[in-house]
Write a protein that holds these residues in place. Sequence first.
Motif: not given
Length: 204
Positions: A86-88, A130-131, A187-189, A194-195
Amino acid sequence: MNVRLLVLHARARRIPGITAGLGALAATSWALGTPLARDSGGAGSANLLMLTVMAPLVAAVLISSTFSGADDGLELSTRSRWAALRAGPLAILTLLASVLLALTGGWVPQGLGAQALVRGVVGEVGLVALTASIIGARASWVPALVLAIVALTRGPTDPATSAAVLTWQVQPSDGRAAGVAALVLGVTGLAVHARCGARVSTAP
């Protein structure tokens, strides 16, 4: 994790098509921004500001289509295991969109330009990611669009006030508060995406 699985994952998340879409967005932004930069009047400046806000938002909308696949059940069964998958793609596509739009950002470098476009991509993608963890991927772009419209309606504010954080999309490139706001969102998003991934409906 082998290369074949990565390729299949990229196809399932429509990453090749999104990459092409980002290229088309950059070309369109260049075509629209060049004549606007030549128009130094009020209408030209206002339209250029709108383009500088909306182009990163469109990039974020395109990227958000990679947040979910076709099988919600598979999403639920793997969301705690595939943090890197997801993060990549999110980080890579954000970087790609930032570079492509930055290349078109020579219009008004002293006020808008490449730096504002990169800031916009980082902030908008982070906000949409984030949303998505709260309301799901399909409608994740709606709050970002609403905030962009509010910022465009209000216009740039004093960079030293708290309003500059709330309207970070329309602040000058060198606005520190706006830059910090976009970075925090980005950064937060990324971390939350990722989490947790995008929220998936459990309804049958």
